[in-house]
Design a protein around this motif. Structure first.
Motif, PDB file in Angstrom:
ATOM      1  N   TYR A 107       0.834  -1.195   0.000  1.00 19.27           N
ATOM      2  CA  TYR A 107       0.000   0.000   0.000  1.00 19.27           C
ATOM      3  C   TYR A 107       0.873   1.250   0.000  1.00 19.27           C
ATOM      4  O   TYR A 107       1.928   1.268   0.622  1.00 19.27           O
ATOM      5  CB  TYR A 107      -0.874   0.051   1.254  1.00 19.27           C
ATOM      6  CG  TYR A 107      -1.630  -1.220   1.535  1.00 19.27           C
ATOM      7  CD1 TYR A 107      -0.990  -2.291   2.154  1.00 19.27           C
ATOM      8  CD2 TYR A 107      -2.963  -1.349   1.188  1.00 19.27           C
ATOM      9  CE1 TYR A 107      -1.674  -3.481   2.405  1.00 19.27           C
ATOM     10  CE2 TYR A 107      -3.652  -2.531   1.445  1.00 19.27           C
ATOM     11  CZ  TYR A 107      -2.985  -3.582   2.039  1.00 19.27           C
ATOM     12  OH  TYR A 107      -3.666  -4.755   2.287  1.00 19.27           O
TER      13      TYR A 107
ATOM     14  N   PHE B 115      -5.028   6.988   1.908  1.00 18.73           N
ATOM     15  CA  PHE B 115      -4.770   5.904   0.964  1.00 18.73           C
ATOM     16  C   PHE B 115      -4.559   6.429  -0.457  1.00 18.73           C
ATOM     17  O   PHE B 115      -5.282   7.320  -0.932  1.00 18.73           O
ATOM     18  CB  PHE B 115      -5.971   4.955   0.989  1.00 18.73           C
ATOM     19  CG  PHE B 115      -5.983   3.917  -0.090  1.00 18.73           C
ATOM     20  CD1 PHE B 115      -6.779   4.076  -1.210  1.00 18.73           C
ATOM     21  CD2 PHE B 115      -5.199   2.780   0.013  1.00 18.73           C
ATOM     22  CE1 PHE B 115      -6.814   3.111  -2.204  1.00 18.73           C
ATOM     23  CE2 PHE B 115      -5.225   1.820  -0.977  1.00 18.73           C
ATOM     24  CZ  PHE B 115      -6.026   1.984  -2.083  1.00 18.73           C
TER      25      PHE B 115
ATOM     26  N   TYR C 119      -3.212   0.362  -3.813  1.00 17.25           N
ATOM     27  CA  TYR C 119      -2.991  -0.936  -3.190  1.00 17.25           C
ATOM     28  C   TYR C 119      -2.647  -1.954  -4.272  1.00 17.25           C
ATOM     29  O   TYR C 119      -3.277  -1.992  -5.332  1.00 17.25           O
ATOM     30  CB  TYR C 119      -4.264  -1.341  -2.449  1.00 17.25           C
ATOM     31  CG  TYR C 119      -4.498  -2.818  -2.262  1.00 17.25           C
ATOM     32  CD1 TYR C 119      -5.572  -3.445  -2.888  1.00 17.25           C
ATOM     33  CD2 TYR C 119      -3.664  -3.565  -1.445  1.00 17.25           C
ATOM     34  CE1 TYR C 119      -5.803  -4.795  -2.706  1.00 17.25           C
ATOM     35  CE2 TYR C 119      -3.894  -4.911  -1.262  1.00 17.25           C
ATOM     36  CZ  TYR C 119      -4.965  -5.531  -1.890  1.00 17.25           C
ATOM     37  OH  TYR C 119      -5.196  -6.862  -1.712  1.00 17.25           O
TER      38      TYR C 119
ATOM     39  N   ASP D  11      -6.393  -1.578  -6.483  1.00 18.16           N
ATOM     40  CA  ASP D  11      -7.230  -0.417  -6.172  1.00 18.16           C
ATOM     41  C   ASP D  11      -6.368   0.822  -6.229  1.00 18.16           C
ATOM     42  O   ASP D  11      -5.474   0.980  -5.396  1.00 18.16           O
ATOM     43  CB  ASP D  11      -7.853  -0.582  -4.785  1.00 18.16           C
ATOM     44  CG  ASP D  11      -8.799   0.551  -4.416  1.00 18.16           C
ATOM     45  OD1 ASP D  11      -9.482   0.423  -3.380  1.00 18.16           O
ATOM     46  OD2 ASP D  11      -8.853   1.565  -5.140  1.00 18.16           O
TER      47      ASP D  11
ATOM     48  N   LEU E  70      -5.086  -9.331   2.634  1.00 17.44           N
ATOM     49  CA  LEU E  70      -5.961  -8.173   2.579  1.00 17.44           C
ATOM     50  C   LEU E  70      -5.939  -7.402   3.892  1.00 17.44           C
ATOM     51  O   LEU E  70      -5.917  -7.985   4.969  1.00 17.44           O
ATOM     52  CB  LEU E  70      -7.396  -8.602   2.283  1.00 17.44           C
ATOM     53  CG  LEU E  70      -7.703  -9.022   0.854  1.00 17.44           C
ATOM     54  CD1 LEU E  70      -9.124  -9.508   0.746  1.00 17.44           C
ATOM     55  CD2 LEU E  70      -7.448  -7.864  -0.102  1.00 17.44           C
ATOM     56  N   ALA E  71      -5.984  -6.084   3.768  1.00 21.87           N
ATOM     57  CA  ALA E  71      -5.895  -5.217   4.943  1.00 21.87           C
ATOM     58  C   ALA E  71      -7.022  -5.452   5.914  1.00 21.87           C
ATOM     59  O   ALA E  71      -6.864  -5.251   7.101  1.00 21.87           O
ATOM     60  CB  ALA E  71      -5.865  -3.759   4.520  1.00 21.87           C
ATOM     61  N   VAL E  72      -8.187  -5.876   5.422  1.00 20.80           N
ATOM     62  CA  VAL E  72      -9.317  -6.021   6.318  1.00 20.80           C
ATOM     63  C   VAL E  72      -9.044  -7.074   7.381  1.00 20.80           C
ATOM     64  O   VAL E  72      -9.593  -7.038   8.473  1.00 20.80           O
ATOM     65  CB  VAL E  72     -10.602  -6.337   5.529  1.00 20.80           C
ATOM     66  CG1 VAL E  72     -10.552  -7.740   4.949  1.00 20.80           C
ATOM     67  CG2 VAL E  72     -11.816  -6.177   6.392  1.00 20.80           C
ATOM     68  N   TYR E  73      -8.179  -7.990   7.099  1.00 23.70           N
ATOM     69  CA  TYR E  73      -7.886  -9.049   8.057  1.00 23.70           C
ATOM     70  C   TYR E  73      -6.543  -8.893   8.756  1.00 23.70           C
ATOM     71  O   TYR E  73      -6.326  -9.450   9.820  1.00 23.70           O
ATOM     72  CB  TYR E  73      -7.880 -10.409   7.354  1.00 23.70           C
ATOM     73  CG  TYR E  73      -9.175 -10.722   6.658  1.00 23.70           C
ATOM     74  CD1 TYR E  73      -9.206 -10.913   5.287  1.00 23.70           C
ATOM     75  CD2 TYR E  73     -10.358 -10.846   7.362  1.00 23.70           C
ATOM     76  CE1 TYR E  73     -10.389 -11.214   4.636  1.00 23.70           C
ATOM     77  CE2 TYR E  73     -11.548 -11.147   6.721  1.00 23.70           C
ATOM     78  CZ  TYR E  73     -11.558 -11.323   5.363  1.00 23.70           C
ATOM     79  OH  TYR E  73     -12.716 -11.612   4.727  1.00 23.70           O
ATOM     80  N   ASN E  74      -5.638  -8.197   8.126  1.00 23.07           N
ATOM     81  CA  ASN E  74      -4.256  -8.186   8.607  1.00 23.07           C
ATOM     82  C   ASN E  74      -3.750  -6.780   8.857  1.00 23.07           C
ATOM     83  O   ASN E  74      -4.026  -5.870   8.095  1.00 23.07           O
ATOM     84  CB  ASN E  74      -3.334  -8.832   7.565  1.00 23.07           C
ATOM     85  CG  ASN E  74      -3.721 -10.262   7.282  1.00 23.07           C
ATOM     86  OD1 ASN E  74      -3.437 -11.152   8.066  1.00 23.07           O
ATOM     87  ND2 ASN E  74      -4.362 -10.473   6.159  1.00 23.07           N
ATOM     88  N   GLU E  75      -2.975  -6.664   9.935  1.00 16.84           N
ATOM     89  CA  GLU E  75      -2.393  -5.352  10.183  1.00 16.84           C
ATOM     90  C   GLU E  75      -1.377  -5.041   9.098  1.00 16.84           C
ATOM     91  O   GLU E  75      -0.740  -5.934   8.541  1.00 16.84           O
ATOM     92  CB  GLU E  75      -1.728  -5.285  11.565  1.00 16.84           C
ATOM     93  CG  GLU E  75      -0.526  -6.186  11.757  1.00 16.84           C
ATOM     94  CD  GLU E  75      -0.913  -7.523  12.348  1.00 16.84           C
ATOM     95  OE1 GLU E  75      -2.044  -7.987  12.094  1.00 16.84           O
ATOM     96  OE2 GLU E  75      -0.077  -8.101  13.063  1.00 16.84           O
ATOM     97  N   GLN E  76      -1.241  -3.763   8.823  1.00 16.64           N
ATOM     98  CA  GLN E  76      -0.255  -3.287   7.872  1.00 16.64           C
ATOM     99  C   GLN E  76       0.993  -2.858   8.625  1.00 16.64           C
ATOM    100  O   GLN E  76       0.905  -2.228   9.676  1.00 16.64           O
ATOM    101  CB  GLN E  76      -0.815  -2.115   7.067  1.00 16.64           C
ATOM    102  CG  GLN E  76      -1.995  -2.504   6.213  1.00 16.64           C
ATOM    103  CD  GLN E  76      -2.517  -1.344   5.383  1.00 16.64           C
ATOM    104  OE1 GLN E  76      -1.824  -0.372   5.126  1.00 16.64           O
ATOM    105  NE2 GLN E  76      -3.755  -1.444   4.961  1.00 16.64           N
ATOM    106  N   PHE E  77       2.127  -3.179   8.065  1.00 19.00           N
ATOM    107  CA  PHE E  77       3.409  -2.773   8.635  1.00 19.00           C
ATOM    108  C   PHE E  77       3.950  -1.628   7.780  1.00 19.00           C
ATOM    109  O   PHE E  77       4.104  -1.787   6.566  1.00 19.00           O
ATOM    110  CB  PHE E  77       4.383  -3.948   8.654  1.00 19.00           C
ATOM    111  CG  PHE E  77       3.942  -5.057   9.574  1.00 19.00           C
ATOM    112  CD1 PHE E  77       3.094  -6.053   9.111  1.00 19.00           C
ATOM    113  CD2 PHE E  77       4.349  -5.091  10.896  1.00 19.00           C
ATOM    114  CE1 PHE E  77       2.666  -7.071   9.945  1.00 19.00           C
ATOM    115  CE2 PHE E  77       3.930  -6.114  11.740  1.00 19.00           C
ATOM    116  CZ  PHE E  77       3.079  -7.104  11.266  1.00 19.00           C
TER     117      PHE E  77
ATOM    118  N   TYR F  77      -2.565   2.702  15.917  1.00 18.22           N
ATOM    119  CA  TYR F  77      -1.161   2.812  15.588  1.00 18.22           C
ATOM    120  C   TYR F  77      -0.556   3.954  16.379  1.00 18.22           C
ATOM    121  O   TYR F  77      -1.216   4.957  16.653  1.00 18.22           O
ATOM    122  CB  TYR F  77      -0.962   3.103  14.094  1.00 18.22           C
ATOM    123  CG  TYR F  77      -1.071   1.892  13.192  1.00 18.22           C
ATOM    124  CD1 TYR F  77      -2.311   1.426  12.776  1.00 18.22           C
ATOM    125  CD2 TYR F  77       0.061   1.226  12.749  1.00 18.22           C
ATOM    126  CE1 TYR F  77      -2.413   0.314  11.948  1.00 18.22           C
ATOM    127  CE2 TYR F  77      -0.031   0.119  11.912  1.00 18.22           C
ATOM    128  CZ  TYR F  77      -1.269  -0.330  11.530  1.00 18.22           C
ATOM    129  OH  TYR F  77      -1.362  -1.421  10.702  1.00 18.22           O
TER     130      TYR F  77
ATOM    131  N   SER G 219     -10.833  -0.637   8.803  1.00 15.09           N
ATOM    132  CA  SER G 219     -10.908  -1.297   7.497  1.00 15.09           C
ATOM    133  C   SER G 219     -12.229  -2.053   7.426  1.00 15.09           C
ATOM    134  O   SER G 219     -12.712  -2.570   8.432  1.00 15.09           O
ATOM    135  CB  SER G 219      -9.727  -2.250   7.265  1.00 15.09           C
ATOM    136  OG  SER G 219      -9.799  -3.367   8.128  1.00 15.09           O
TER     137      SER G 219
END
Lengths: 115, 115
Positions: A33, A45, A48, A56, A98-105, B37, B95
């Motif tokens: 992202y 944003f 992605y 997106d 997918l971001a909806v399930y996983n944290e972004q680093f 965050y 999200s």
């Protein structure tokens, strides 16, 4: 392990010039992202990627902005004919899915200044 | 419309005081995730917590605790016995399953802990 890296850390350019900002995600992360953060604001944003394709790009402000991820790993954000309003911190993030399930680093960001 | 609202722009507390950072979100999706965050002065966003829309259990991690209330669409963050190292900007993010490709960030709350 290595986190998300971004280069350069700072970029100063003149109005009208072309710039490229690079992002190296965490190894194995399929999602990448790009965000833009203006002073005193939260990240906004931009685009992605899932793998090599831009899934997106609805956040890109106009057609001067473009991003690629040709091999599904490193990504480059490209800005043509830069304007002073493009000055901001550009953040890259990666996640396992997918971001909806996983944290972004997030990476440390590239601070772009357009004079 | 702003999907995530952090009404507190800046907060200052004296070390060892407790402090609560407010986050109110807006979504029509029934499946969503909320995140907090931390962005220290160095600039890199650090993941603190993820909470999904089906789990309203409060969570405690050391001096940090989170209160998720769907009835008020809030996901507040409390730091107990604050320390100088807690000084940072804190962002709440959302999200949604239906737009799962991006995070919606609030504008952040800048916390200063005075020694």
């Amino acid at each position: 392990g290595a986190g998300v890296s971004q280069t350069p850390s700072n970029k100063v350019t003149e109005k009208g010039k072309y710039v490229e900002l690079r992002c190296d995600p965490i190894s194995g992360h399929t999602a990448l992202y790009w965000y833009r953060q203006s002073l005193g604001q939260g990240p906004e944003f931009l685009i992605y990627f899932q793998g090599t394709g831009a899934a997106d790009d609805s956040g890109l402000p106009n057609d001067r902005f473009f991003a690629v991820r040709p091999e599904g790993s490193v990504s480059t954000l490209k800005i043509q004919r830069t304007e002073r309003g493009d000055s901001a911190m550009y953040l890259c993030a990666s996640s396992q899915g997918l971001a909806v399930y996983n944290e972004q680093f997030f990476g440390p960001g590239t601070r772009l200044t357009v004079l | 419309a702003q999907k995530v609202t952090q009404a507190q722009t800046e907060i200052s507390v004296v070390e060892k005081e407790d402090v609560t950072l407010d986050c109110v979100y807006e979504t029509r999706d029934t499946t969503y995730y909320l995140f907090w965050y931390k962005q220290p002065p160095s600039g890199e966003l650090v993941f603190l917590i993820r909470r999904n829309s089906f789990d309203e259990q409060n969570e405690i991690s050391g001096r940090y605790s989170w209160n998720f209330q769907k009835s008020t669409s809030s996901f507040n963050f409390t730091i107990t016995a604050s320390q100088v190292v807690d000084s940072a900007v804190y962002f709440c993010a959302l999200s949604e399953r239906n737009t799962g490709n991006q995070f919606y960030f609030g504008t952040g709350t800048s916390l200063t802990v005075i020694p």
